[in-house]
Design a protein around this motif. Structure first.
Motif, PDB file in Angstrom:
ATOM      1  N   GLY A  27       0.878  -1.239   0.188  1.00 46.13           N
ATOM      2  CA  GLY A  27      -0.017   0.176   0.013  1.00 46.13           C
ATOM      3  C   GLY A  27       1.004   1.145  -0.041  1.00 46.13           C
ATOM      4  O   GLY A  27       2.061   1.260   0.414  1.00 46.13           O
ATOM      5  N   ILE A  28       0.323   2.296  -0.691  1.00 46.88           N
ATOM      6  CA  ILE A  28       0.956   3.575  -0.404  1.00 46.88           C
ATOM      7  C   ILE A  28      -0.081   4.599   0.226  1.00 46.88           C
ATOM      8  O   ILE A  28      -1.428   4.769  -0.162  1.00 46.88           O
ATOM      9  N   ALA A  29       0.428   5.383   1.415  1.00 47.06           N
ATOM     10  CA  ALA A  29      -0.339   6.141   2.139  1.00 47.06           C
ATOM     11  C   ALA A  29       0.039   7.704   1.851  1.00 47.06           C
ATOM     12  O   ALA A  29       1.214   7.926   1.757  1.00 47.06           O
ATOM     13  N   GLN A  30      -0.934   8.406   1.977  1.00 49.92           N
ATOM     14  CA  GLN A  30      -0.873   9.894   1.502  1.00 49.92           C
ATOM     15  C   GLN A  30      -1.716  10.792   2.528  1.00 49.92           C
ATOM     16  O   GLN A  30      -2.905  10.565   2.405  1.00 49.92           O
ATOM     17  N   ILE A  31      -1.228  11.823   3.078  1.00 49.51           N
ATOM     18  CA  ILE A  31      -2.186  12.859   3.801  1.00 49.51           C
ATOM     19  C   ILE A  31      -1.824  14.097   2.945  1.00 49.51           C
ATOM     20  O   ILE A  31      -0.780  14.446   2.801  1.00 49.51           O
ATOM     21  N   GLY A  32      -2.977  14.774   2.377  1.00 46.71           N
ATOM     22  CA  GLY A  32      -2.577  16.035   1.710  1.00 46.71           C
ATOM     23  C   GLY A  32      -3.949  16.889   1.426  1.00 46.71           C
ATOM     24  O   GLY A  32      -4.866  16.383   1.444  1.00 46.71           O
ATOM     25  N   LYS A  33      -3.727  18.110   0.851  1.00 44.86           N
ATOM     26  CA  LYS A  33      -4.812  19.027   0.693  1.00 44.86           C
ATOM     27  C   LYS A  33      -5.435  18.756  -0.509  1.00 44.86           C
ATOM     28  O   LYS A  33      -4.995  17.920  -1.635  1.00 44.86           O
ATOM     29  N   ALA A  34      -6.734  18.562  -0.520  1.00 43.45           N
ATOM     30  CA  ALA A  34      -7.486  18.669  -2.020  1.00 43.45           C
ATOM     31  C   ALA A  34      -8.640  19.578  -2.090  1.00 43.45           C
ATOM     32  O   ALA A  34      -8.879  20.101  -0.989  1.00 43.45           O
ATOM     33  N   PHE A  35      -9.308  19.776  -3.188  1.00 43.71           N
ATOM     34  CA  PHE A  35     -10.005  21.156  -3.649  1.00 43.71           C
ATOM     35  C   PHE A  35     -11.197  20.425  -4.353  1.00 43.71           C
ATOM     36  O   PHE A  35     -10.999  19.754  -5.447  1.00 43.71           O
ATOM     37  N   ARG A  36     -12.201  21.188  -3.688  1.00 44.40           N
ATOM     38  CA  ARG A  36     -13.616  20.871  -4.789  1.00 44.40           C
ATOM     39  C   ARG A  36     -14.439  22.088  -4.663  1.00 44.40           C
ATOM     40  O   ARG A  36     -14.809  22.517  -3.607  1.00 44.40           O
ATOM     41  N   ASN A  37     -14.935  22.280  -5.729  1.00 46.71           N
ATOM     42  CA  ASN A  37     -15.675  23.657  -6.044  1.00 46.71           C
ATOM     43  C   ASN A  37     -17.442  22.959  -5.696  1.00 46.71           C
ATOM     44  O   ASN A  37     -18.005  23.184  -6.377  1.00 46.71           O
ATOM     45  N   GLU A  38     -17.371  22.763  -4.383  1.00 47.36           N
ATOM     46  CA  GLU A  38     -18.592  22.271  -4.076  1.00 47.36           C
ATOM     47  C   GLU A  38     -19.730  23.333  -4.033  1.00 47.36           C
ATOM     48  O   GLU A  38     -19.756  24.404  -4.073  1.00 47.36           O
ATOM     49  N   ILE A  39     -20.716  23.131  -4.478  1.00 48.46           N
ATOM     50  CA  ILE A  39     -22.168  23.919  -4.783  1.00 48.46           C
ATOM     51  C   ILE A  39     -22.466  24.593  -3.554  1.00 48.46           C
ATOM     52  O   ILE A  39     -22.626  25.763  -3.363  1.00 48.46           O
ATOM     53  N   ASN A  40     -22.651  23.747  -2.537  1.00 47.29           N
ATOM     54  CA  ASN A  40     -23.207  24.032  -1.309  1.00 47.29           C
ATOM     55  C   ASN A  40     -22.429  23.750  -0.006  1.00 47.29           C
ATOM     56  O   ASN A  40     -22.822  22.897   0.564  1.00 47.29           O
ATOM     57  N   PRO A  41     -21.246  24.221   0.092  1.00 48.18           N
ATOM     58  CA  PRO A  41     -20.662  23.866   1.369  1.00 48.18           C
ATOM     59  C   PRO A  41     -21.341  24.200   2.618  1.00 48.18           C
ATOM     60  O   PRO A  41     -21.994  25.355   2.658  1.00 48.18           O
ATOM     61  N   LYS A  42     -21.435  23.205   3.571  1.00 45.46           N
ATOM     62  CA  LYS A  42     -22.035  23.562   4.790  1.00 45.46           C
ATOM     63  C   LYS A  42     -21.720  22.652   5.852  1.00 45.46           C
ATOM     64  O   LYS A  42     -21.076  21.642   5.623  1.00 45.46           O
ATOM     65  N   ASP A  43     -22.276  22.875   6.989  1.00 43.23           N
ATOM     66  CA  ASP A  43     -22.155  22.217   8.408  1.00 43.23           C
ATOM     67  C   ASP A  43     -20.701  22.460   8.851  1.00 43.23           C
ATOM     68  O   ASP A  43     -20.083  21.623   8.933  1.00 43.23           O
ATOM     69  N   PHE A  44     -20.425  23.644   8.818  1.00 43.14           N
ATOM     70  CA  PHE A  44     -18.941  23.908   9.466  1.00 43.14           C
ATOM     71  C   PHE A  44     -17.904  23.399   8.624  1.00 43.14           C
ATOM     72  O   PHE A  44     -17.796  23.539   7.503  1.00 43.14           O
ATOM     73  N   ILE A  45     -17.091  22.558   9.262  1.00 44.73           N
ATOM     74  CA  ILE A  45     -16.015  21.924   8.582  1.00 44.73           C
ATOM     75  C   ILE A  45     -16.428  20.498   7.682  1.00 44.73           C
ATOM     76  O   ILE A  45     -15.591  20.044   7.221  1.00 44.73           O
ATOM     77  N   TYR A  46     -17.694  20.385   7.865  1.00 45.57           N
ATOM     78  CA  TYR A  46     -17.926  18.953   7.132  1.00 45.57           C
ATOM     79  C   TYR A  46     -17.831  19.063   5.624  1.00 45.57           C
ATOM     80  O   TYR A  46     -17.185  18.206   5.262  1.00 45.57           O
ATOM     81  N   ARG A  47     -18.489  20.078   4.885  1.00 44.51           N
ATOM     82  CA  ARG A  47     -18.424  20.156   3.754  1.00 44.51           C
ATOM     83  C   ARG A  47     -17.466  21.506   3.183  1.00 44.51           C
ATOM     84  O   ARG A  47     -18.442  22.526   3.332  1.00 44.51           O
ATOM     85  N   VAL A  48     -16.475  21.445   2.823  1.00 49.60           N
ATOM     86  CA  VAL A  48     -15.661  22.862   2.788  1.00 49.60           C
ATOM     87  C   VAL A  48     -15.033  22.521   1.205  1.00 49.60           C
ATOM     88  O   VAL A  48     -15.149  21.592   0.597  1.00 49.60           O
ATOM     89  N   ARG A  49     -14.704  23.729   0.667  1.00 48.85           N
ATOM     90  CA  ARG A  49     -13.786  23.518  -0.568  1.00 48.85           C
ATOM     91  C   ARG A  49     -12.669  23.176  -0.632  1.00 48.85           C
ATOM     92  O   ARG A  49     -11.964  22.754  -1.589  1.00 48.85           O
ATOM     93  N   GLU A  50     -11.734  23.526   0.604  1.00 50.51           N
ATOM     94  CA  GLU A  50     -10.399  23.225   0.601  1.00 50.51           C
ATOM     95  C   GLU A  50     -10.252  22.593   1.984  1.00 50.51           C
ATOM     96  O   GLU A  50     -10.899  22.710   2.888  1.00 50.51           O
ATOM     97  N   PHE A  51      -9.785  21.079   1.728  1.00 51.17           N
ATOM     98  CA  PHE A  51     -10.022  20.363   2.861  1.00 51.17           C
ATOM     99  C   PHE A  51      -8.557  19.233   2.770  1.00 51.17           C
ATOM    100  O   PHE A  51      -7.765  19.361   1.924  1.00 51.17           O
ATOM    101  N   GLU A  52      -8.501  18.233   3.889  1.00 51.13           N
ATOM    102  CA  GLU A  52      -7.269  17.404   3.714  1.00 51.13           C
ATOM    103  C   GLU A  52      -8.074  16.020   3.740  1.00 51.13           C
ATOM    104  O   GLU A  52      -8.851  15.800   4.453  1.00 51.13           O
ATOM    105  N   GLN A  53      -7.139  15.262   2.858  1.00 53.60           N
ATOM    106  CA  GLN A  53      -7.522  13.894   2.986  1.00 53.60           C
ATOM    107  C   GLN A  53      -6.562  12.996   3.385  1.00 53.60           C
ATOM    108  O   GLN A  53      -5.320  13.272   3.481  1.00 53.60           O
ATOM    109  N   MET A  54      -6.989  11.736   4.099  1.00 58.22           N
ATOM    110  CA  MET A  54      -6.057  10.708   4.265  1.00 58.22           C
ATOM    111  C   MET A  54      -6.496   9.371   3.641  1.00 58.22           C
ATOM    112  O   MET A  54      -7.410   9.004   4.020  1.00 58.22           O
ATOM    113  N   GLU A  55      -5.657   9.282   2.494  1.00 57.67           N
ATOM    114  CA  GLU A  55      -5.784   8.087   1.663  1.00 57.67           C
ATOM    115  C   GLU A  55      -4.961   7.039   1.721  1.00 57.67           C
ATOM    116  O   GLU A  55      -3.599   7.329   1.733  1.00 57.67           O
ATOM    117  N   MET A  56      -5.347   5.857   1.407  1.00 60.47           N
ATOM    118  CA  MET A  56      -4.339   4.636   1.306  1.00 60.47           C
ATOM    119  C   MET A  56      -4.749   3.989   0.092  1.00 60.47           C
ATOM    120  O   MET A  56      -6.019   3.674  -0.020  1.00 60.47           O
TER     121      MET A  56
END
Ligand code: ATP
Length: 505
Positions: free
Chosen positions: A207-236
């Protein structure tokens, strides 16, 4: 990735049963700002929609979450190595991955009166929730909602809206310099599949693991930091055989080998089940309540464009059940497409069996920000009348952030019993300086000792050390445990060892 899903059940029945659910998010947002966890971005300019800054306590806690994930994946698991790829990549990556087409687009509807825009699946979901009770076969996509949830105005027909954020590289802004901020970190991993395989002399499965920023131009970001346009992912990304071995082999030639040898024969289905369990356990091990977590199998029609199988780990937020992490069987979609688009053969040759194949990928994809919110919400407790019956605080509501010790932003607080006795302050300062290199520490001398304990409980400090008059004679202090409030005397010379043990267990 994109999928249609019922959203926003307003009432949470049992997860945080003691609180007024409507206000719980407001209380958490207020605590986060008041105590330096999270601030609105560009606040002095009126804020910048859907962007947040992590304050002094927030950045500590966020780093602790990332560290806990990284340790889990690269130390506690076998065969996983790390990577930190660039955010900007060739735009051809995104052509090959399918992100520039309908695969990575949400359906958008706009109100013809107030011109507010919504994700179509969100406005459908209210109707869906009501009707689903009568027929379990329905899907959200079976509903057409024509009215704006805000003003009741007529809505436009849904149209596809691509979520990739565009940017230009270099001094000229034209088609040739156009690229995108990455929408998921995993593409950087696929780009480096061969580099990592060869440089680290790895064998499948790995496996390869990575943590880093990701960006999505969400139509309707909401619920505090739940849905944002700039966030970080932890993916393996877990690379494995396309199917389980038909002739299971192990080095000793017996029917059953060691656990590791058995696993070498696993295909994507077995690994999917393995990672599903491991990832759910990670949240449980870090103290998330079992009743607030669930696994949802995503039906074929609603899966991400690359997924052969998909489950979501969901958390019961004050605003309803929502995804915090996805486990996907991506098949050979990614490496096959990147082979095709780049002209580079990304297949794998198994020297032991002589087989050549494009590896399958099982992905675990979680969000740092969503996990942060989960850990905050799950840890939050209000105690009416307070826990300490001996102080004046008994009429107040006491807040306790019962967060796992590993994740707590501040581990230790050092307090002189009173601040107007120089000998106590001097000794407390010395203890603070002694502990600072080892732990995230805070020194606090303002206010009564009871008030200071409550301030520390509110930000989840696991241990408070108090230097009292006895300390001057005995060279010891009291350690107060956040959760039990039990105080014990410990010699100052043993402190580092004792605290290390307590923080690790
Ligand atoms: P959703 O359906 O909620 O938009 P998704 O299914 O598109 O999420 P994935 O593409 O599977 O999400 O991304 C993996 C993880 O990345 C999610 O489980 C989540 O934790 C995080 N994530 C995705 N989009 C966002 C966002 N806009 N804000 C914060 N975190 C996000």
């Amino acid at each position: 990735m994109r999928k249609v899903q019922p959203r926003y059940a307003r009432v949470c029945e049992c997860a945080h049963a003691n609180y007024d659910m409507e206000n719980l998010m407001e209380k958490i947002i207020s605590l986060a700002k008041r105590r330096g966890f999270i601030f609105q971005s560009s606040e002095i300019y009126g804020g910048f929609s859907s962007c947040y800054d992590f304050g002094p306590l927030g950045v500590e806690m966020k780093n602790n979450i990332k560290r806990a994930w990284w340790d889990e994946m690269t130390k506690n698991q076998e065969g996983i190595v790390g990577l930190d790829a660039a955010i900007l990549m060739s735009p051809r990556v995104w052509q090959a991955s399918g992100h520039l087409t309908a695969g990575f687009a949400d359906e958008l509807v706009e109100c013809k009166s107030c011109h507010k825009r919504f994700r179509a699946d969100e406005v459908r979901s209210t109707k869906y929730e009501e009707t689903k009770k009568k027929s379990s076969n329905l899907q959200t996509s079976d509903f057409r909602i024509r009215r704006c949830p805000e003003c009741g105005g007529e809505l436009t027909e849904p149209r596809k809206f691509n979520l990739m954020m565009k940017t230009f590289v270099g001094p000229v802004e034209n088609e040739a310099s156009l690229t995108y901020l990455r929408a998921e970190t995993c593409q950087g991993i696929y780009m480096n599949f061969e580099n990592v395989l060869n440089s680290m002399r790895l064998k499948i499965p790995f496996g390869i693991a990575q943590i880093g920023k990701a960006f999505r131009n969400e139509i309707n970001p909401k619920d505090f930091i739940y849905r944002v346009r700039e966030f970080e992912q932890m993916e393996m990304q877990w690379f494995c055989r396309p199917s389980a071995s038909k002739t299971p082999r192990n080095r000793r030639g017996t029917k059953r080998g060691t656990d590791a040898e058995e696993k070498n024969n696993w295909g994507p289905d077995e690994w999917f089940e393995y990672w599903k369990k491991e990832r759910l356990n990670w949240y449980l091990k870090l103290g998330i309540k079992k009743e607030n977590l669930r696994i949802v199998e995503i039906p074929e029609k609603e899966r991400a464009h690359y997924a052969k199988r998909q489950i979501d780990i969901e958390y019961k937020f004050p605003f309803g059940w929502h995804e915090i992490e996805g486990i996907h069987n991506r098949g050979d979609f990614d490496l096959k497409n990147h082979s095709k688009f780049s002209g580079q053969d990304l297949s794998y040759f198994d020297e032991e069996t002589g087989e050549k194949y494009i590896p399958y990928i099982i992905e675990t994809s979680g969000g740092v920000d969503r996990s942060f919110l989960v850990f905050l919400v799950d840890a939050y407790q209000e105690i009416k009348g307070g826990r300490t019956k001996t102080t004046k605080a008994t009429k107040e509501i006491e807040i306790l952030l019962k967060i796992d010790k590993k994740l707590a932003p501040i581990k230790i607080a050092v307090l002189p019993l009173v601040r107007n006795k120089p000998e106590l302050v001097k000794k407390a300062t010395e203890v603070y300086q002694m502990l600072k290199p080892y732990f995230a520490c805070q020194y606090d001398e303002l206010g009564s000792i009871g008030r200071r304990y409550r301030r520390l409980d509110e930000i989840g400090v696991p241990f408070a050390l108090t230097i009292d008059f006895e300390s001057l004679k005995q060279d010891d202090l009291t350690i107060r445990d956040r959760d039990t409030m039990i105080q014990e005397r410990v010699k100052i010379k043993d402190l580092v060892k004792v605290l290390k043990e307590r923080l690790e267990n």
